[in-house]
Motif scaffolding. Structure first.
Motif, PDB file in Angstrom:
ATOM      1  N   ASP A  38       0.847  -1.189   0.000  1.00 50.60           N
ATOM      2  CA  ASP A  38       0.000   0.000   0.000  1.00 50.60           C
ATOM      3  C   ASP A  38       0.884   1.241   0.000  1.00 50.60           C
ATOM      4  N   VAL A  39       1.538   1.497  -1.146  1.00 48.45           N
ATOM      5  CA  VAL A  39       2.543   2.561  -1.223  1.00 48.45           C
ATOM      6  C   VAL A  39       2.137   3.685  -2.177  1.00 48.45           C
ATOM      7  N   TYR A  40       0.987   3.542  -2.828  1.00 50.64           N
ATOM      8  CA  TYR A  40       0.518   4.550  -3.788  1.00 50.64           C
ATOM      9  C   TYR A  40      -0.642   5.339  -3.179  1.00 50.64           C
ATOM     10  N   ARG A  41      -0.706   6.627  -3.476  1.00 50.10           N
ATOM     11  CA  ARG A  41      -1.840   7.392  -2.962  1.00 50.10           C
ATOM     12  C   ARG A  41      -3.124   6.916  -3.632  1.00 50.10           C
ATOM     13  N   ARG A  42      -4.072   6.483  -2.817  1.00 45.95           N
ATOM     14  CA  ARG A  42      -5.337   5.951  -3.320  1.00 45.95           C
ATOM     15  C   ARG A  42      -6.452   6.974  -3.287  1.00 45.95           C
ATOM     16  N   ALA A  43      -6.363   7.924  -2.364  1.00 45.64           N
ATOM     17  CA  ALA A  43      -7.418   8.922  -2.220  1.00 45.64           C
ATOM     18  C   ALA A  43      -6.830  10.211  -1.672  1.00 45.64           C
ATOM     19  N   LYS A  44      -7.390  11.335  -2.092  1.00 49.15           N
ATOM     20  CA  LYS A  44      -6.958  12.634  -1.594  1.00 49.15           C
ATOM     21  C   LYS A  44      -7.575  12.865  -0.225  1.00 49.15           C
ATOM     22  N   PRO A  45      -6.910  13.608   0.672  1.00 47.11           N
ATOM     23  CA  PRO A  45      -5.611  14.248   0.413  1.00 47.11           C
ATOM     24  C   PRO A  45      -4.410  13.358   0.704  1.00 47.11           C
ATOM     25  N   ALA A  46      -4.593  12.322   1.546  1.00 46.89           N
ATOM     26  CA  ALA A  46      -3.393  11.579   1.955  1.00 46.89           C
ATOM     27  C   ALA A  46      -3.751  10.181   2.446  1.00 46.89           C
ATOM     28  N   GLU A  47      -4.166   9.354   1.539  1.00 48.70           N
ATOM     29  CA  GLU A  47      -4.493   7.964   1.890  1.00 48.70           C
ATOM     30  C   GLU A  47      -3.760   7.027   0.938  1.00 48.70           C
ATOM     31  N   PRO A  48      -2.813   6.239   1.437  1.00 51.22           N
ATOM     32  CA  PRO A  48      -2.322   6.118   2.803  1.00 51.22           C
ATOM     33  C   PRO A  48      -1.464   7.327   3.196  1.00 51.22           C
ATOM     34  N   PRO A  49      -1.163   7.493   4.476  1.00 54.29           N
ATOM     35  CA  PRO A  49      -0.442   8.688   4.932  1.00 54.29           C
ATOM     36  C   PRO A  49       1.021   8.743   4.509  1.00 54.29           C
ATOM     37  N   GLN A  50       1.576   7.651   4.015  1.00 53.58           N
ATOM     38  CA  GLN A  50       2.913   7.658   3.409  1.00 53.58           C
ATOM     39  C   GLN A  50       2.793   7.042   2.035  1.00 53.58           C
ATOM     40  N   HIS A  51       3.304   7.754   1.009  1.00 51.28           N
ATOM     41  CA  HIS A  51       3.139   7.246  -0.352  1.00 51.28           C
ATOM     42  C   HIS A  51       4.231   7.799  -1.271  1.00 51.28           C
ATOM     43  N   LEU A  52       4.281   7.222  -2.462  1.00 51.97           N
ATOM     44  CA  LEU A  52       5.353   7.512  -3.413  1.00 51.97           C
ATOM     45  C   LEU A  52       5.095   8.790  -4.203  1.00 51.97           C
ATOM     46  N   VAL A  53       6.188   9.513  -4.458  1.00 47.98           N
ATOM     47  CA  VAL A  53       6.179  10.721  -5.279  1.00 47.98           C
ATOM     48  C   VAL A  53       7.365  10.649  -6.237  1.00 47.98           C
ATOM     49  N   SER A  54       7.180  11.165  -7.438  1.00 58.08           N
ATOM     50  CA  SER A  54       8.299  11.351  -8.369  1.00 58.08           C
ATOM     51  C   SER A  54       8.496  12.838  -8.618  1.00 58.08           C
ATOM     52  N   TYR A  55       9.707  13.316  -8.351  1.00 55.59           N
ATOM     53  CA  TYR A  55      10.135  14.638  -8.786  1.00 55.59           C
ATOM     54  C   TYR A  55      10.858  14.469 -10.117  1.00 55.59           C
ATOM     55  N   VAL A  56      10.614  15.395 -11.038  1.00 56.94           N
ATOM     56  CA  VAL A  56      11.421  15.434 -12.261  1.00 56.94           C
ATOM     57  C   VAL A  56      12.121  16.789 -12.270  1.00 56.94           C
ATOM     58  N   VAL A  57      13.449  16.776 -12.380  1.00 53.91           N
ATOM     59  CA  VAL A  57      14.249  17.996 -12.218  1.00 53.91           C
ATOM     60  C   VAL A  57      14.872  18.376 -13.559  1.00 53.91           C
ATOM     61  N   PRO A  58      14.267  19.324 -14.291  1.00 57.93           N
ATOM     62  CA  PRO A  58      14.858  19.754 -15.556  1.00 57.93           C
ATOM     63  C   PRO A  58      16.161  20.498 -15.318  1.00 57.93           C
ATOM     64  N   VAL A  59      17.177  20.133 -16.087  1.00 61.62           N
ATOM     65  CA  VAL A  59      18.517  20.697 -15.933  1.00 61.62           C
ATOM     66  C   VAL A  59      18.985  21.270 -17.259  1.00 61.62           C
ATOM     67  N   ASP A  60      19.500  22.502 -17.216  1.00 63.90           N
ATOM     68  CA  ASP A  60      20.120  23.118 -18.382  1.00 63.90           C
ATOM     69  C   ASP A  60      21.494  22.473 -18.571  1.00 63.90           C
ATOM     70  N   PRO A  61      21.739  21.800 -19.707  1.00 64.87           N
ATOM     71  CA  PRO A  61      23.013  21.092 -19.876  1.00 64.87           C
ATOM     72  C   PRO A  61      24.218  22.007 -20.028  1.00 64.87           C
ATOM     73  N   THR A  62      23.988  23.308 -20.252  1.00 66.39           N
ATOM     74  CA  THR A  62      25.115  24.210 -20.460  1.00 66.39           C
ATOM     75  C   THR A  62      25.707  24.739 -19.157  1.00 66.39           C
TER      76      THR A  62
END
Length: 207
Positions: A38-62
């Motif tokens: 049970d590691v994915y958010r199933r319902a808003k705002p926070a069910e389950p109270p700990q769950h997975l998030v992905s950050y994507v960080v755009p980087v300027d290659p220069t």
């Protein structure tokens, strides 16, 4: 362990911690993944109270500048990202969020691999749960047109490394400085080394 959770466990296990705190976060995340599906958010705002998030960080290659968004609910400048949908691979989440939040699409040949892991209780208007976040750096041309999702944040802008290091750290994700220390652009003998190269080098070191 269900297959989608096992895939996340493999990603977490493959990360090479950059400091003691990340080592502790990785150990905690592995124990959590081994204890429940049970590691994915199933319902808003926070069910389950700990769950997975992905950050994507755009980087300027220069020059290593990062593209961050001024998040309405968090009240912080954060990398784009969001909750991992049930059984979604976190890398697919990163790719999806980059397009949904900024209108940036990357080709299928672009590989999304996490370079950093954090376990963070949410803050301010988003208080009340814990995000287990995988940070995915991706090379993005700074001239690419952006279509920001103004329903989620006020604006999106590029921050140079100098601006990030001199700004008030409380304006950002509490772990952003550590992300910079671990995987931001490095200058070696005057040569700028991209995150993609650093990530590849770290993968080789961990084998």
């Amino acid at each position: 362990m269900r297959s989608s959770v096992a895939a996340v466990h493999e990603l977490v296990t493959g990360l090479l911690p950059g400091d003691q705190l990340e080592a502790e976060h990785r150990s905690a995340a592995r124990r959590w993944l081994e204890s429940t599906d049970d590691v994915y958010r199933r319902a808003k705002p926070a069910e389950p109270p700990q769950h997975l998030v992905s950050y994507v960080v755009p980087v300027d290659p220069t020059d290593g500048a990062l593209l961050l968004v001024d998040h309405l609910k968090a009240g912080l400048w954060l990398p784009p990202g969001g909750h991992v949908d049930p059984d979604e691979h976190p890398a697919a989440t990163a790719r999806r969020e980059l397009h949904e939040e900024l209108g940036v699409a990357v080709g299928p040949a672009t590989t999304f691999r996490p370079a950093f892991l954090t376990v963070t209780p949410t803050v301010r208007a988003m208080a009340g749960h814990t995000d287990v976040s995988l940070w995915f750096p991706v090379i993005v041309d700074p001239d690419v047109p952006l279509v920001p999702n103004h329903g989620e944040f006020r604006e999106a802008r590029w921050w140079s490394l100098e601006q990030l290091r001199s700004a008030d750290p409380t304006r950002f994700d509490p772990h952003l400085r550590r992300f910079l220390d671990k995987v931001a652009m490095r200058v070696i003998r005057g040569q700028v080394v991209s995150l993609r190269m650093i990530s590849s080098a770290r993968s080789e070191m961990s084998r």
